[in-house]
Structure formats: structure tokens, C-alpha cells
Design an enzyme around this catalytic site. Structure first.
Site, PDB file in Angstrom:
ATOM      1  N   ASN A   7       0.852  -1.194  -0.148  1.00 61.39           N
ATOM      2  CA  ASN A   7      -0.326   0.061  -0.432  1.00 61.39           C
ATOM      3  C   ASN A   7       0.817   1.053  -0.191  1.00 61.39           C
ATOM      4  O   ASN A   7       1.149   1.613   1.145  1.00 61.39           O
ATOM      5  CB  ASN A   7      -0.885  -0.428   1.147  1.00 61.39           C
ATOM      6  CG  ASN A   7      -1.575   1.262   1.492  1.00 61.39           C
ATOM      7  OD1 ASN A   7      -1.549   2.223   0.212  1.00 61.39           O
ATOM      8  ND2 ASN A   7      -3.331   1.081   2.381  1.00 61.39           N
ATOM      9  N   ARG A  91      -2.587  -2.073  -3.712  1.00 59.10           N
ATOM     10  CA  ARG A  91      -4.006  -0.954  -3.104  1.00 59.10           C
ATOM     11  C   ARG A  91      -3.661   0.137  -4.241  1.00 59.10           C
ATOM     12  O   ARG A  91      -2.764   0.502  -4.217  1.00 59.10           O
ATOM     13  CB  ARG A  91      -3.696  -1.208  -2.177  1.00 59.10           C
ATOM     14  CG  ARG A  91      -4.112   0.121  -1.796  1.00 59.10           C
ATOM     15  CD  ARG A  91      -5.166   0.675  -0.275  1.00 59.10           C
ATOM     16  NE  ARG A  91      -5.703   1.571  -0.083  1.00 59.10           N
ATOM     17  CZ  ARG A  91      -6.230   2.273   0.976  1.00 59.10           C
ATOM     18  NH1 ARG A  91      -4.677   2.940   1.164  1.00 59.10           N
ATOM     19  NH2 ARG A  91      -6.317   3.085   0.177  1.00 59.10           N
ATOM     20  N   HIS A 180     -12.995   3.298  -0.179  1.00 54.57           N
ATOM     21  CA  HIS A 180     -12.845   2.268   1.271  1.00 54.57           C
ATOM     22  C   HIS A 180     -13.860   0.205   0.804  1.00 54.57           C
ATOM     23  O   HIS A 180     -14.108   0.194   1.562  1.00 54.57           O
ATOM     24  CB  HIS A 180     -13.779   2.472   2.212  1.00 54.57           C
ATOM     25  CG  HIS A 180     -13.530   3.337   3.450  1.00 54.57           C
ATOM     26  ND1 HIS A 180     -14.057   4.363   4.203  1.00 54.57           N
ATOM     27  CD2 HIS A 180     -11.972   4.083   3.522  1.00 54.57           C
ATOM     28  CE1 HIS A 180     -13.050   5.243   4.845  1.00 54.57           C
ATOM     29  NE2 HIS A 180     -11.686   4.894   4.660  1.00 54.57           N
ATOM     30  N   HIS A 208     -17.847   1.564   7.430  1.00 48.56           N
ATOM     31  CA  HIS A 208     -16.476   1.873   8.608  1.00 48.56           C
ATOM     32  C   HIS A 208     -16.177   3.281   8.788  1.00 48.56           C
ATOM     33  O   HIS A 208     -16.025   4.248   8.443  1.00 48.56           O
ATOM     34  CB  HIS A 208     -15.812   1.767   6.919  1.00 48.56           C
ATOM     35  CG  HIS A 208     -14.036   1.655   6.458  1.00 48.56           C
ATOM     36  ND1 HIS A 208     -13.749   0.977   6.314  1.00 48.56           N
ATOM     37  CD2 HIS A 208     -13.519   2.711   7.537  1.00 48.56           C
ATOM     38  CE1 HIS A 208     -12.432   0.529   6.981  1.00 48.56           C
ATOM     39  NE2 HIS A 208     -12.107   2.005   7.443  1.00 48.56           N
ATOM     40  N   ASN A 211     -10.599   6.492  11.232  1.00 51.75           N
ATOM     41  CA  ASN A 211     -10.491   8.247  10.720  1.00 51.75           C
ATOM     42  C   ASN A 211     -10.784   8.477   9.821  1.00 51.75           C
ATOM     43  O   ASN A 211     -11.051   9.756   9.451  1.00 51.75           O
ATOM     44  CB  ASN A 211      -8.022   8.565  10.973  1.00 51.75           C
ATOM     45  CG  ASN A 211      -8.429   9.930  11.090  1.00 51.75           C
ATOM     46  OD1 ASN A 211      -8.419  10.140  11.405  1.00 51.75           O
ATOM     47  ND2 ASN A 211      -7.311  10.054  10.667  1.00 51.75           N
ATOM     48  N   ARG A 241     -11.976  15.455   8.487  1.00 55.54           N
ATOM     49  CA  ARG A 241     -12.934  15.887   7.210  1.00 55.54           C
ATOM     50  C   ARG A 241     -14.342  16.041   7.268  1.00 55.54           C
ATOM     51  O   ARG A 241     -14.891  15.824   8.362  1.00 55.54           O
ATOM     52  CB  ARG A 241     -12.865  14.981   6.301  1.00 55.54           C
ATOM     53  CG  ARG A 241     -11.940  14.102   5.852  1.00 55.54           C
ATOM     54  CD  ARG A 241     -11.712  13.627   4.471  1.00 55.54           C
ATOM     55  NE  ARG A 241     -10.762  13.217   4.004  1.00 55.54           N
ATOM     56  CZ  ARG A 241     -10.546  11.381   4.101  1.00 55.54           C
ATOM     57  NH1 ARG A 241     -11.758  11.038   4.024  1.00 55.54           N
ATOM     58  NH2 ARG A 241      -9.070  10.978   3.634  1.00 55.54           N
ATOM     59  N   ASP A 283      -8.711  12.516  17.196  1.00 60.80           N
ATOM     60  CA  ASP A 283      -8.930  11.016  17.330  1.00 60.80           C
ATOM     61  C   ASP A 283      -9.794  11.203  18.685  1.00 60.80           C
ATOM     62  O   ASP A 283     -10.011  11.367  19.418  1.00 60.80           O
ATOM     63  CB  ASP A 283      -7.672  10.462  18.164  1.00 60.80           C
ATOM     64  CG  ASP A 283      -7.040   9.294  18.643  1.00 60.80           C
ATOM     65  OD1 ASP A 283      -8.292   7.807  19.602  1.00 60.80           O
ATOM     66  OD2 ASP A 283      -7.189   8.318  18.186  1.00 60.80           O
ATOM     67  N   GLY A 334     -15.921   1.676  14.588  1.00 62.70           N
ATOM     68  CA  GLY A 334     -16.522   0.925  14.863  1.00 62.70           C
ATOM     69  C   GLY A 334     -16.016  -0.349  15.383  1.00 62.70           C
ATOM     70  O   GLY A 334     -17.001  -0.336  16.042  1.00 62.70           O
ATOM     71  N   ASN A 336     -13.856  -0.814  17.961  1.00 59.19           N
ATOM     72  CA  ASN A 336     -13.492  -0.875  19.749  1.00 59.19           C
ATOM     73  C   ASN A 336     -14.250   0.340  20.176  1.00 59.19           C
ATOM     74  O   ASN A 336     -14.137   0.435  21.431  1.00 59.19           O
ATOM     75  CB  ASN A 336     -12.161  -0.302  19.673  1.00 59.19           C
ATOM     76  CG  ASN A 336     -11.137  -1.167  18.664  1.00 59.19           C
ATOM     77  OD1 ASN A 336     -11.346  -1.674  19.179  1.00 59.19           O
ATOM     78  ND2 ASN A 336     -10.227  -0.091  17.291  1.00 59.19           N
ATOM     79  N   GLU A 386      -8.402  -5.510   5.400  1.00 62.55           N
ATOM     80  CA  GLU A 386      -8.118  -5.068   3.484  1.00 62.55           C
ATOM     81  C   GLU A 386      -7.121  -5.947   2.962  1.00 62.55           C
ATOM     82  O   GLU A 386      -6.806  -6.407   1.738  1.00 62.55           O
ATOM     83  CB  GLU A 386      -7.986  -3.225   3.760  1.00 62.55           C
ATOM     84  CG  GLU A 386      -8.572  -3.166   3.979  1.00 62.55           C
ATOM     85  CD  GLU A 386      -9.006  -0.861   4.290  1.00 62.55           C
ATOM     86  OE1 GLU A 386      -9.218  -0.282   2.835  1.00 62.55           O
ATOM     87  OE2 GLU A 386      -8.939  -0.446   4.934  1.00 62.55           O
TER      88      GLU A 386
HETATM   89  P1  AMP Z   1      -8.817   3.543  11.708  1.00 64.09           P
HETATM   90  O1  AMP Z   1      -8.055   5.134  11.263  1.00 64.09           O
HETATM   91  O2  AMP Z   1      -9.487   2.848  11.066  1.00 64.09           O
HETATM   92  O3  AMP Z   1      -7.284   3.190  11.948  1.00 64.09           O
HETATM   93  O4  AMP Z   1      -9.153   4.677  13.449  1.00 64.09           O
HETATM   94  C1  AMP Z   1      -8.813   5.395  14.292  1.00 64.09           C
HETATM   95  C2  AMP Z   1     -10.109   5.702  14.987  1.00 64.09           C
HETATM   96  O5  AMP Z   1      -9.713   4.737  15.832  1.00 64.09           O
HETATM   97  C3  AMP Z   1      -9.760   7.094  16.042  1.00 64.09           C
HETATM   98  O6  AMP Z   1     -10.298   8.028  15.570  1.00 64.09           O
HETATM   99  C4  AMP Z   1      -9.351   6.049  16.827  1.00 64.09           C
HETATM  100  O7  AMP Z   1      -9.067   6.727  18.087  1.00 64.09           O
HETATM  101  C5  AMP Z   1     -10.490   5.016  17.014  1.00 64.09           C
HETATM  102  N1  AMP Z   1     -10.093   4.559  17.452  1.00 64.09           N
HETATM  103  C6  AMP Z   1      -8.949   3.304  17.948  1.00 64.09           C
HETATM  104  N2  AMP Z   1      -8.870   2.569  19.294  1.00 64.09           N
HETATM  105  C7  AMP Z   1      -9.838   3.257  19.621  1.00 64.09           C
HETATM  106  C8  AMP Z   1     -10.465   2.900  20.734  1.00 64.09           C
HETATM  107  N3  AMP Z   1     -10.477   1.771  22.001  1.00 64.09           N
HETATM  108  N4  AMP Z   1     -11.649   2.957  21.195  1.00 64.09           N
HETATM  109  C9  AMP Z   1     -12.303   4.065  20.557  1.00 64.09           C
HETATM  110  N5  AMP Z   1     -11.579   4.833  19.853  1.00 64.09           N
HETATM  111  C10 AMP Z   1     -10.805   3.671  18.528  1.00 64.09           C
END
Ligand code: AMP
Length: 403
Positions: A7, A91, A180, A208, A211, A241, A283, A334, A336, A386
Site C-alpha cells: 500500500n 492497493r 473504502h 466503516h 479516521n 474531514r 482521535d 466501529g 472498538n 483490507e
Molecule cells: P482507523 O483509521 O480505522 O485506524 O481508526 C482510527 C480511529 O479509531 C481513531 O479515531 C481512534 O481513536 C479510533 N479508535 C481506535 N481504538 C479505539 C478505542 N479503543 N476506542 C475508541 N476509538 C478507538
């Protein structure tokens, strides 16, 4: 068959070497800061052995040479000979209207990918650099391109067209493409496998939420609508965004702030979304902490806006498909955040959707049905993968060519 998944981003290359015989991830890692000061490779082998190599990595081809070097190395490696790599899966972000599925890469395919550069000027060029480098470094190894947009090419025209002069679609290919796609395809199929139901008969909504965030309506195995559009800016609220926004507001802001398209692009892509509203972070963990532990009102507002937008899209996609059988959550948030899932699914019992709080609470990063057994709509968490999907497509294409 051992497949190397690449990727390639503008200044980074993520990689995974997967043994498809048992789906084992033999090695994984990332090359970062390509072309910048302080570039390095971070590598992890399946047994947990880690390596960090620093060096002058000025271009993607050098980055890939580093990857092949570490894969071969006695101390950190996973293979003895490059010939053990049977195929490479890349990718590719944008396949435009030219690609509706993954493809074996030929010169003709590369020429078509080059035509798609205009549609994704930041993403497709580094993807192509990875392909050119591999042609040079492993000229006899088959390469496959897997597009983020391909899965959504089944959308009907009334779903993908924007209501602007038709000539702009004809002239510039302005339409919804969606992104995605590899993730939405993977988690929707996986959900059906887990439930033991026929993918081609289900109405599925996949959320999905990472971020970057997008939501897709999949009817009878085909994407019929998705929230990201001509670019990944449309749709859900994301880390930085804005998602959906009135074009009138964009014009007004550009006028009042006296900014051009470049600054506006940065404003809506990098300074908006959860970050822009909360003022805390992009985050979601930090935003949840600020909202629930420190009672930060704007952080709470950001969370409520995010969840409300997802809920609205779920409602509209249920209407578009004429029902729903399965709802899937994936992506960092989603997978976590039980709180986000619970808030999004509140008050949906009228649809025959009841969440099992005991299963949802504290559930992180595992494949799980989180609806009650009697719930007509099955709600699931399916961690996305992915790279595995890219490797699977690569395996299928390469094996079918050998027949
Ligand atoms: P991704 O782009 O799929 O890696 O997701 C990143 C997002 O997932 C960020 O906003 C993280 O804060 C959130 N994230 C990861 N772990 C957790 C968690 N345990 N609880 C809440 N949000 C999480």
C-alpha cells in the site's frame, strides 16, 4: 502461495507478506518519511521479532528494496529467496470507471491507471510508483491491482450521479465513485460467512468508521450506494474531514475568509470534522475522554454529530434498499467504541433491531454478533482486513491464469 501486499502512499509504504495456505501474516511493516529527513523502515515478523532500520530512502523504489532486504535478512526475515514471493497485490485508490474489479497488471492496465491520475492526483501516483518499482525489482512476479473504488462500480446511475449539468459528467467524469470498497466488500462478505447466509440475497449496511469514515448499502451482494463521493470528503463526519456540507456555505466561507481552492481544500479536509468541532483532537479516544471524563461540551457535540450523521445514513439506506438484514461496524471506531455503537443504534427497535448491551459493552476488535438473538436485523462487529482481501483477490486472479 506467498503474497506480498503493498500500500504505497505519498511518503509511506505499508506492506504485509501473507501465506495464503494458512492466511498467516508472515511479516508486516511500514516504510515512512520517503523523500524526507529521517526515513525508516519498521518491521515485525510473525514470531514478534521486530526491526527498525534507518536510512536515506529518497524514493519508493528504494523503500521497496528495503522491504525486500528485510524480508530476506537472516535475522529478521521470513523468506530465503525472493522467488518465494509468488505474487504482489497493490492497493490502488482510484480506478475511475475503468475498473470494476481487481485486475492482473499489464502495460495496458497501467496505461488506464495513468488515465485515472487526474481523479486522485495525490494517491494514484504513489500507487503507480510501487507498481513500476516492482516491475523493475521482481520482473517475473505477477502483480495485481485492487481498487478502493471498484466495489462501488455496481451503483446505479441514479445513485452515483450528481444533479449538476450532465455535460460536467461527460467532460470531467464528475460523479460519486466511493472509496473504502475493499473494506466494505471484505466485512460484508465475512459477516455473511459468519452468519452462514447467502451474500447474494442479503440487504447489508456496512459502517466503516475510522479516521476516514464511510457507509455503504449493499443489496444482493452489490454496492448500491455509498457515502463518499467524487472524493473521500463527502458523507460521514471524519477525524478531520467535514463530510456533507452545503456548497453555498463553502462559497460563503471562501468569500468571507478570502481563500482560494487550495486553502479551502485544506480547511475542509484537514481542519474540520471531529477535530474542527471539538477543538480537542481528531482521535475519537481523546474526544471521548474529553467529553465523558472532563465534561468538554464541544467534544460531546462532536460525538453526537458524528453518531447522528451515521444514524441518518443508516435510515436513508434502509429506505433505499427496502429493508435491512445485517448491519456491520468496522474501522477503528466501529470495532472498538461500544459507546459510539450504542448511541448510533439507540431507538431502532421499531425496525426489529435490538442490541445486546452485555455483548456490546467493552467489546473491542473481535468478530461478534452484538444484537439480541431475537433481533430481526443482525448487528455485527467485523474487524476489517483490507490486506487479506487484496491477497485473496491476487491469489484468485493469479491462480485462474495458471489454469
Ligand atoms: P482507523 O483509521 O480505522 O485506524 O481508526 C482510527 C480511529 O479509531 C481513531 O479515531 C481512534 O481513536 C479510533 N479508535 C481506535 N481504538 C479505539 C478505542 N479503543 N476506542 C475508541 N476509538 C478507538
Amino acid at each position: 502461495m506467498k503474497i506480498l501486499v503493498l500500500n504505497c502512499g505519498s511518503s509511506s509504504i505499508k506492506y504485509k507478506l501473507i501465506n495464503m495456505a494458512n492466511k498467516e501474516v508472515m511479516a508486516t511493516g511500514v516504510v515512512e518519511k520517503i523523500g524526507l529527513k529521517g526515513s525508516f523502515l519498521k518491521h515485525k515478523r510473525s514470531d514478534g521479532t521486530k526491526a527498525q532500520l534507518e536510512g536515506e530512502i529518497l524514493e519508493h523504489q528504494v523503500g521497496i528494496e528495503y522491504i525486500l532486504g528485510v524480508l530476506l535478512s537472516e535475522k529478521y526475515g521470513s523468506i530465503k529467496d525472493l522467488e518465494e514471493i509468488d505474487a504482489v497485490g497493490h492497493r490502488v485508490v482510484h480506478g475511475g470507471e475503468a475498473f470494476n474489479s481487481s485486475v492482473f497488471i499489464t502495460d495496458e492496465v497501467i496505461a488506464k491507471m495513468e488515465e485515472c491520475i487526474d481523479l486522485a492526483p495525490l494517491h494514484n501516483p504513489p500507487n503507480l510508483k510501487g507498481i513500476y518499482a516492482m516491475q523493475e525489482l521482481l520482473p517475473n512476479v505477477p502483480q495485481v491491482g485492487v481498487f478502493d473504488t471498484a466495489f462501488h462500480q455496481t451503483m446505479p446511475d441514479y445513485s452515483y450521479m450528481y444533479a449538476i449539468p450532465y455535460s460536467l459528467y461527460e467532460k470531467y467524469s464528475i460523479r460519486r465513485y466511493g472509496f473504502h470498497g475493499t473494506s466494505h466488500r471484505y466485512v460484508s462478505k465475512r459477516a455473511c460467512d459468519i452468519l452462514g447466509v447467502d451474500y447474494t440475497t442479503q440487504k447489508i449496511i456496512t459502517c466503516h468508521m475510522g479516521n476516514g469514515a464511510s457507509i455503504t448499502a449493499i443489496k444482493n451482494g452489490k454496492s448500491m450506494d455509498t457515502s463518499m463521493g467524487f472524493t473521500p470528503l463527502e458523507g460521514l463526519i471524519m477525524g478531520t474531514r467535514s463530510g456533507d456540507l452545503d456548497i453555498g456555505a463553502v462559497n460563503y466561507i471562501m468569500d468571507r475568509e478570502n481563500i482560494g481552492t487550495r486553502s479551502a481544500n485544506t480547511l475542509f479536509n484537514k481542519h474540520s470534522g471531529l477535530l474542527g468541532i471539538s477543538g480537542v483532537s481528531s482521535d475519537s479516544r481523546e474526544i471521548e475522554d474529553a467529553a465523558y471524563k472532563n465534561n468538554n461540551k464541544r467534544a460531546l457535540l462532536a460525538i453526537e454529530m458524528f453518531n447522528y450523521r451515521v444514524k441518518k445514513y443508516i435510515g436513508s439506506y434502509i429506505a433505499a434498499m427496502g429493508g435491512i438484514d445485517i448491519l456491520v461496524f468496522t474501522g477503528g471506531i466501529g470495532e472498538n467504541s461500544d459507546q459510539h455503537r450504542e448511541d448510533i443504534l439507540k431507538d431502532m427497535e421499531y425496525l426489529g433491531l435490538t442490541i445486546d448491551k452485555a455483548k456490546n459493552d467493552g467489546m473491542r476488535g473481535k468478530e461478534m454478533v452484538i444484537s439480541k438473538p431475537e433481533s430481526k436485523v443482525k448487528v455485527m462487529v467485523v474487524p476489517t482486513d483490507e490486506e487479506l482481501m487484496i491477497a485473496q483477490d491476487t491469489l484468485n486472479i493469479v491462480s485462474s491464469m495458471k489454469k
